[in-house]
Design an enzyme around this catalytic site. Structure first.
Site, PDB file in Angstrom:
ATOM      1  N   ASP A  90       0.833  -1.192   0.000  1.00  0.00           N
ATOM      2  CA  ASP A  90       0.000   0.000   0.000  1.00  0.00           C
ATOM      3  C   ASP A  90       0.877   1.254   0.000  1.00  0.00           C
ATOM      4  O   ASP A  90       1.835   1.370   0.773  1.00  0.00           O
ATOM      5  CB  ASP A  90      -0.897  -0.022   1.248  1.00  0.00           C
ATOM      6  CG  ASP A  90      -1.855   1.137   1.298  1.00  0.00           C
ATOM      7  OD1 ASP A  90      -2.689   1.248   0.375  1.00  0.00           O
ATOM      8  OD2 ASP A  90      -1.775   1.938   2.247  1.00  0.00           O
TER       9      ASP A  90
ATOM     10  N   GLU B  70      14.998 -14.834   0.173  1.00  0.00           N
ATOM     11  CA  GLU B  70      15.362 -15.929   1.082  1.00  0.00           C
ATOM     12  C   GLU B  70      14.463 -17.150   0.867  1.00  0.00           C
ATOM     13  O   GLU B  70      14.857 -18.281   1.188  1.00  0.00           O
ATOM     14  CB  GLU B  70      15.232 -15.472   2.539  1.00  0.00           C
ATOM     15  CG  GLU B  70      16.208 -14.384   2.958  1.00  0.00           C
ATOM     16  CD  GLU B  70      15.895 -13.854   4.359  1.00  0.00           C
ATOM     17  OE1 GLU B  70      15.026 -14.454   5.032  1.00  0.00           O
ATOM     18  OE2 GLU B  70      16.506 -12.859   4.759  1.00  0.00           O
TER      19      GLU B  70
END
Length: 549
Positions: free
Chosen positions: A209, A260
């Site tokens: 957002d 990751e």
């Protein structure tokens, strides 16, 4: 349910069609008139059969709901109104079983004034470490009664509110949404933890957002007023609260966290940016290889239904995003904008006018919305579909004033109705409200128009010419056609100025007639799909067609 082919795991996001769910308004499982997580779970087969690749769920966190859930009081839980963490875990698992990925909203610019850290900041007093997590400042003038800057808030009024001890706090949006101070390491570490919390629960990514807003100019300069003295929210280059260079360090850090997870069986976790930036070369900075994966193309959403402007937006978007190795991400509507069926039914000079202020031809808007859907889904890259777009829903512009919930209504002194008209709950079945939205009998939290009886899923799934049938067929063909999804396009230049025609290899052409005169389609072309019936080999105005060439 129709079996759908799947795309390669490693690049799914580059071509994905993502369906936005606004939780309060999608499906209600418990009958209280408000949508919930179990309502979404019950409708997963519908979404899988529609042919999408992923679901983006607007904020489902605990919240006072003073801004539709974008005022978050706890980033690691589910609003009890919507369900529980266990419900969310079940939704993620069930979506994955159906081959659907789950994106959720991250709201990093601000939180709710009910967030424990903001409550602690109010109690701690001036100069405290707790207040440094937000933007607390003394005011100007002898008594500090002048706000620290002249910055306007998104929903009306100033972006600063004074508290009892005389200091002011910053809220670029509603007064109930204090801005986080991203210069504070504790804020940075907190959001690292939030990302990992949800990635570990199985979400496939986040929609960010206001992704261009977290970093602020620490010198707090005023915005230079326009010639008429007005202070606008236009995001000019060098704006003190938007598109500041330091925001890219935040995104680069998040990209490392997402990476990751790249080698897990679930595949890469991704981000899509909400950044209302123009032109596209500014937006491209957010999707460089070490930053966010994709960004909504709001230039396309704001573009009028005019061929020259559509062509220019498509060219500028693709060229700038391809230059940094990113796909385009096309969007026609969302929970913050007038539904595009309504926008396209207006005089295009006033397409973005507030709800209820300009005349609308909904039949014209319907034709153009159908053509726009085929254009969007034929362009290179990914696409987003806002819930109800596939049904041809229009903006509800005459909601009773007493039900209006958007903070814009209050902050504007009851002069701007806000965004509630695009958030009215989805009609699923039956001939009168609540149209199968839930097991209850009364109207849901925002009332549905009676004439939506012709726009329910139940009604449209039986009609081969319906909006829903068009979307389902377009998404089926999109998956089958090697030419569609990520890739390139080539404009066909030998056509009238009000016709868009492009080819995509191998063997696909999209033609969109934005003019009034019928257009002769190329000979020896097989029609795959058209938004309206063709007229003896001619493409009518406000109509799109997909061809096999």
């Amino acid at each position: 349910m129709t079996e759908q082919p799947t795309r390669p795991v490693d690049d799914w996001w580059r071509s994905a069609v993502v369906y936005q769910v606004y939780p309060r308004s999608f499906a209600d499982a418990d009958g209280n008139g408000t949508g919930d997580v179990n309502g979404i779970r019950a409708r997963l087969p519908y979404l899988a059969d529609l042919g999408i690749d992923a679901i983006w769920i607007s904020p489902w966190y605990p919240s006072p709901l003073l801004d539709g859930g974008y005022d978050v009081s706890d980033y690691r839980d589910i609003n009890p109104m919507f369900g529980t963490l266990a419900d969310a875990d079940a939704l993620i698992a069930e979506a994955h079983e159906l081959g659907l990925r789950i994106l959720i909203d991250l709201v990093p610019n601000h939180c709710s004034w009910e967030h424990p850290w903001f409550k602690a900041a109010l109690a701690a007093g001036k100069g405290s470490p707790e207040r440094d997590l937000f933007w607390f400042r003394d005011g100007k003038g002898e008594d500090g009664s002048i706000p620290p800057t002249n910055w306007p808030a998104a929903f009306g009024g100033l972006a600063w509110t004074r508290i009892d001890d005389g200091q002011w706090y910053l809220h670029l949006f509603d007064v109930s949404q204090p801005d986080w101070n991203w210069d504070n390491p504790k804020v940075i570490e907190e959001f690292d933890s939030i990302l990992r919390f949800w990635f570990d629960r199985g979400v496939d990514g986040f929609r960010i957002d206001v992704a261009d807003s977290m970093a602020k100019d620490p010198s707090l300069p005023d915005i230079v007023p326009a010639a008429d003295g007005a202070v606008t929210r236009d995001k000019y280059v060098g704006h003190p609260t938007y598109d500041q260079p330091a925001v890219h360090k935040i995104h680069q850090r998040w990209r490392r966290i997402a990476d990751e997870y790249a080698d897990t069986p679930q595949g890469p976790r991704i981000f899509v940016a909400e950044a209302w930036l123009s032109p596209a070369d500014r937006l491209a900075m957010y999707v460089r290889p070490n930053e966010l994966h994709s960004a909504f193309n709001f230039d396309a959403l704001r573009c009028p239904w005019e061929a020259d402007e559509q062509r220019e937006v498509i060219d500028h978007t693709t060229e700038n995003l391809w230059a940094v190795g990113a796909p385009a991400t096309w969007v026609l509507s969302n929970h913050d904008t007038i539904r595009h069926r309504t926008r396209y039914g207006r005089d295009q000079k006033e397409a973005g006018a507030p709800a209820g202020t300009v005349p609308t031809d909904l039949e014209l808007g319907r034709r153009r919305a159908r053509a726009a859907a085929l254009l969007e889904l034929a362009l290179p890259g990914g696409a987003y579909v806002y819930q109800g777009d596939e049904l041809g829903l229009y903006e509800v512009e005459d909601l009773p004033e007493e039900v209006l919930d958007d903070p814009t209504w209050e902050r504007s002194g009851h002069t701007i109705r806000g965004r509630d008209g695009c958030r009215v709950p989805i009609p699923w079945s039956g001939t009168e409200p609540p149209f199968g939205f839930g097991p209850g009998q009364g109207q849901p939290w925002l009332p549905q128009p009676a004439d939506w009886s012709a726009l329910t899923v139940e009604a449209e799934v039986k009609d081969p010419d319906s909006h829903l049938s068009l979307y389902k067929e377009a998404l089926r063909i999109r998956r089958e056609q090697e030419a569609l999804g990520e890739g390139r396009l080539k404009w066909d230049r030998n056509c009238p100025s009000d016709v868009l025609s492009f080819t995509r290899d191998p063997g696909f052409r999209c033609v969109v007639n934005l003019g009034a005169q019928p257009y002769d389609l190329p000979a020896q072309s097989e029609v795959l799909l058209s938004s309206e019936p063709l007229d003896d080999g001619k493409l009518p105005g406000d109509t799109a067609v997909w061809l096999k060439v």
